[in-house]
Design a protein around this motif. Sequence first.
Motif: not given
Length: 201
Positions: A2, A5-6, A174
Amino acid sequence: MQMLKKVSHRRQVAVGYSQSAYITDYCEILLNHLTTEAKLGKHVHEFAQFGYCFEGVFLFDVEDEQFTCSKGKAYDISGNLEHGAVVVEDILALDFKYQQNSKKQEKSIIKFNAFNQKNVYENEDIKVNSFHDATEDHGIMSYKNYKENYVLSLKEQNLEVNGQVFQIEKNEIYSIQVETDILNLKLDKQPKLFLLQLKQS
């Protein structure tokens, strides 16, 4: 993998003190909201600490010195220095705490107005790029892909990372993970965003 990503979560720390936080064994990224009701006593931690004031005013005590932090002021202090703050006007502020290079651990470093004219601050351990007050169209910008890369967004906006567009939320943190040596970013106009990079972790 990913790419964006938070990683932040929101929490109420104490009366008048809330934050969006990302905490690991090797760094902490904290977006702090404090009112004049908040009580911040003096404390010590091993992490070095970079800070930036987005809104408000606070008095920052470091060892035996006191500094006034207001909107647009940045600082960096080394680890193991006693410090605390008194909120004069409600503040929104960043704390970026990081492990200090062993070569510097014997030194006491206190830097104010840390950014250079290009709104970049860099030392052996971190690099911080501020786009908080930017108004121009930056186009695509290229950065070295360090060990850890994070963005802190102060508004809801789009962020393009290596050609892929993501929507990011206001007041959130993030992580960016790419497999290339170069990190290519394209920002919204008036992005209100910080790029925070750890050179080692």
